[in-house]
Scaffold this motif. Structure first.
Motif, mmCIF file in Angstrom:
data_model
loop_
_atom_site.group_PDB
_atom_site.id
_atom_site.type_symbol
_atom_site.label_atom_id
_atom_site.label_comp_id
_atom_site.label_asym_id
_atom_site.label_seq_id
_atom_site.Cartn_x
_atom_site.Cartn_y
_atom_site.Cartn_z
ATOM 1 N N ILE A 44 -3.459 0.642 38.158
ATOM 2 C CA ILE A 44 -2.919 -0.772 37.342
ATOM 3 C C ILE A 44 -1.946 -1.610 37.467
ATOM 4 C CG2 ILE A 44 -2.173 -1.199 34.837
ATOM 5 C CD1 ILE A 44 -3.535 1.260 33.761
ATOM 6 N N SER A 45 -1.101 -1.037 38.236
ATOM 7 C CA SER A 45 0.102 -1.985 38.830
ATOM 8 C C SER A 45 -0.423 -2.597 40.101
ATOM 9 C CB SER A 45 1.142 -0.827 39.160
ATOM 10 O OG SER A 45 2.399 -1.576 40.217
ATOM 11 N N LEU A 46 -1.338 -2.303 40.937
ATOM 12 C CA LEU A 46 -1.654 -2.881 41.994
ATOM 13 C C LEU A 46 -2.661 -3.932 41.610
ATOM 14 C CD1 LEU A 46 -2.487 0.141 44.429
ATOM 15 C CD2 LEU A 46 -0.772 -1.451 44.784
ATOM 16 N N VAL A 47 -3.412 -3.595 40.637
ATOM 17 C CA VAL A 47 -4.396 -4.811 40.120
ATOM 18 C C VAL A 47 -3.611 -6.014 39.511
ATOM 19 C CG1 VAL A 47 -6.133 -5.351 38.489
ATOM 20 C CG2 VAL A 47 -6.269 -3.141 39.784
ATOM 21 N N ALA A 48 -2.565 -5.548 38.654
ATOM 22 C CA ALA A 48 -1.734 -6.388 38.301
ATOM 23 C C ALA A 48 -1.126 -7.480 39.259
ATOM 24 C CB ALA A 48 -0.687 -6.102 37.098
ATOM 25 N N HIS A 49 -0.820 -6.739 40.118
ATOM 26 C CA HIS A 49 0.004 -7.521 41.334
ATOM 27 C C HIS A 49 -0.793 -8.360 42.168
ATOM 28 C CE1 HIS A 49 3.123 -8.143 44.132
ATOM 29 N NE2 HIS A 49 2.231 -7.911 45.197
ATOM 30 N N ALA A 50 -2.076 -7.824 42.139
ATOM 31 C CA ALA A 50 -2.953 -8.751 42.857
ATOM 32 C C ALA A 50 -3.669 -9.782 42.305
ATOM 33 C CB ALA A 50 -4.173 -7.845 43.405
ATOM 34 N N MET A 51 -3.596 -9.675 40.787
ATOM 35 C CA MET A 51 -4.020 -10.778 39.813
ATOM 36 C C MET A 51 -2.744 -11.847 39.703
ATOM 37 S SD MET A 51 -7.012 -10.150 38.710
ATOM 38 C CE MET A 51 -7.219 -10.628 37.040
ATOM 39 N N LYS A 52 -1.524 -11.369 39.970
ATOM 40 C CA LYS A 52 -0.243 -12.478 39.541
ATOM 41 C C LYS A 52 -0.719 -13.434 40.855
ATOM 42 C CE LYS A 52 4.447 -12.238 39.599
ATOM 43 N NZ LYS A 52 5.718 -11.561 39.770
ATOM 44 N N GLY A 53 -0.560 -12.784 42.169
ATOM 45 C CA GLY A 53 -0.820 -13.994 43.066
ATOM 46 C C GLY A 53 0.479 -14.692 43.400
ATOM 47 N N ARG A 54 0.299 -15.603 44.251
ATOM 48 C CA ARG A 54 1.370 -16.436 44.491
ATOM 49 C C ARG A 54 1.179 -17.905 43.925
ATOM 50 N NH1 ARG A 54 4.934 -15.485 49.223
ATOM 51 N NH2 ARG A 54 4.514 -13.463 49.845
ATOM 52 N N GLY A 55 2.281 -18.345 43.282
ATOM 53 C CA GLY A 55 2.132 -19.832 42.768
ATOM 54 C C GLY A 55 2.355 -20.753 43.774
ATOM 55 N N PRO A 56 2.317 -22.224 43.429
ATOM 56 C CA PRO A 56 2.352 -23.109 44.400
ATOM 57 C C PRO A 56 3.852 -23.175 44.929
ATOM 58 C CG PRO A 56 1.800 -24.018 42.409
ATOM 59 C CD PRO A 56 1.567 -22.559 41.979
ATOM 60 N N ARG A 57 4.057 -23.874 46.117
ATOM 61 C CA ARG A 57 5.463 -23.727 46.569
ATOM 62 C C ARG A 57 5.963 -25.278 46.424
ATOM 63 N NH1 ARG A 57 6.639 -20.446 51.826
ATOM 64 N NH2 ARG A 57 6.755 -18.486 50.747
#
Length: 57
Positions: A44-57
């Motif tokens: 669950i933690s890995l999936v949540a981290h992958a879904m979060k992704g990176r925002g625009p810089r």
């Protein structure tokens, strides 16, 4: 949580060696349940981290 799973597994091994079958079975069952809960929370933690992704810089 993984720490407690390992502790229960060690207790089960020691109890099994000393001949306490009931205690060994119970401790092994608890260790197995804790280990699977740990695995589910890890996924669950890995999936949540992958879904979060990176925002625009």
């Amino acid at each position: 949580m993984l720490y407690w799973a390992v502790v229960c597994l060690i207790i089960a091994i020691i109890a099994g060696v000393l001949g306490f079958g009931g205690i060994a079975g119970t401790a092994a069952g608890i260790a197995k349940i804790l280990f699977f809960i740990f695995l589910v929370l890890l996924v669950i933690s890995l999936v949540a981290h992958a879904m979060k992704g990176r925002g625009p810089r």
